[in-house]
Design an enzyme around this catalytic site. Structure first.
Site, PDB file in Angstrom:
ATOM      1  CG  HIS A   2       1.072  91.355  14.584  1.00  0.00           C
ATOM      2  ND1 HIS A   2       1.414  92.238  15.574  1.00  0.00           N
ATOM      3  CD2 HIS A   2       1.148  90.114  15.126  1.00  0.00           C
ATOM      4  CE1 HIS A   2       1.697  91.572  16.679  1.00  0.00           C
ATOM      5  NE2 HIS A   2       1.554  90.272  16.433  1.00  0.00           N
ATOM      6  CG  ASP A  46      -3.141  86.758  18.820  1.00  0.00           C
ATOM      7  OD1 ASP A  46      -2.538  85.860  18.212  1.00  0.00           O
ATOM      8  OD2 ASP A  46      -2.696  87.921  18.946  1.00  0.00           O
ATOM      9  CG  HIS A  77      -1.487  89.335  22.254  1.00  0.00           C
ATOM     10  ND1 HIS A  77      -0.749  89.469  23.422  1.00  0.00           N
ATOM     11  CD2 HIS A  77      -0.670  88.714  21.362  1.00  0.00           C
ATOM     12  CE1 HIS A  77       0.456  88.968  23.229  1.00  0.00           C
ATOM     13  NE2 HIS A  77       0.528  88.500  21.997  1.00  0.00           N
TER      14      HIS A  77
END
Length: 309
Positions: free
Chosen positions: A48, A77, A90
């Site tokens: 992540h 992202d 992000h």
């Protein structure tokens, strides 16, 4: 499947559109995205924002650490700069993870490249601080591809696509430029995810061969219907909700519709075990090394429980 085709035929106005929609629905529903490693019979470990529990998120060192810890996918992202470049970040603002301020959409790539994307991590997590994190730069999508190449797997999210007109077209162009898709539009190492159904549908219209994952953010206990899942299956291969709001019944429904289930963000061992017991086919974690340990324990336990006939 026949119901889906009837729905397509009812909704589409032209024969060409009917054929295209039927192809899309069949491709997703029948799992013809098998060119993606998501369809391997393994539980996927998604690093992540990289191994962001150990290094500054969305930086090259975080992605490298995720690979070293045997994460199956690098999660990226995407935000888009004022001059139309895709960068790994992000938030819509640069404030949290750099020494700058302002919206990504209001800054050029050159301006973003002047920012320090690592020192904040050292200050926030002194026990994990490293000198090499100081002065790290925000990477572009192209730089990530250049660094890790076609041997790596990428789980890419279109963040706030409504803020960035043309984001999907730019993403697909970069994928083609770096040969992450073949001449027929297929990929073996890229998944595209979004909270925006509109963004995913746009990607699907541009290239129906790309495997997509529909994200959800639930504020209360998650529920989903068979109708919703059948609709998702027309364009996506999986769903990704926030793990804290789902239960075993939710996972069972998703899997009964032959969709992949990749919840986020699962950092505690107990939750990782619970996700596996419920039938998750992968998950997002800041600690890919920990999830691999849990996976080994789970598989060992599962093998130990097998009855020999």
């Amino acid at each position: 499947m026949k119901t889906n085709l009837k729905k397509f035929g009812f909704c589409m106005m032209s024969a060409a559109f009917i054929l295209q929609a039927t192809s899309m629905g069949a491709s997703a529903a029948n799992g013809n995205h098998s060119n993606s490693s998501i369809h391997e019979k393994k539980i996927v470990n998604v690093a992540h924002r990289g191994a962001s529990g150990y290094a500054p998120e969305h930086t090259i060192p975080a992605y490298q650490m995720g690979e070293q810890m045997k994460g199956d996918y690098i999660e990226i992202d995407l935000q888009m700069t004022k001059d139309g470049r895709l960068v790994a970040m992000h938030d819509e603002k640069v404030d949290r993870t750099t020494n700058g301020t302002g919206l990504v959409k209001d800054l050029t790539l050159a301006e973003i490249k002047k920012l320090d994307a690592g020192t904040w991590f050292n200050e926030k997590y002194p026990q994990l601080a490293k000198e090499v994190y100081e002065g790290l730069k925000v990477p572009t999508l192209e730089e990530v591809f250049k660094k890790f190449g076609k041997k790596a797997n990428y789980y890419i999210e279109t963040k706030s696509p409504d803020v960035y007109p043309g984001m999907e077209e730019e993403l697909l162009q970069v994928l083609e430029e770096y040969k992450m898709v073949d001449s027929r539009g297929r990929t073996k190492n890229v998944l595209i995810q979004s909270f925006s159904k509109e963004s995913l549908m746009k990607v699907h219209d541009l290239n129906p061969k790309l495997p997509l994952v529909q994200l959800f953010s639930y504020k209360t206990q998650a529920t989903i219907s068979d109708e919703e899942l059948e609709s998702i299956k027309e364009y996506a291969v999986g769903v990704g909700p926030n793990f804290s709001k789902v239960d075993g019944q939710y996972v069972k429904m998703v899997r009964n519709h032959d969709l992949q289930f990749h919840p986020y963000t699962v950092n505690e061992r107990a939750d990782m075990k619970k996700a596996l017991e419920w039938g998750a086919t992968g998950l997002f974690t800041n600690y890919p090394d920990v999830f691999n340990e849990v996976l080994r324990e789970y598989k060992h336990k599962d093998n130990g429980n097998k009855v020999t006939k």
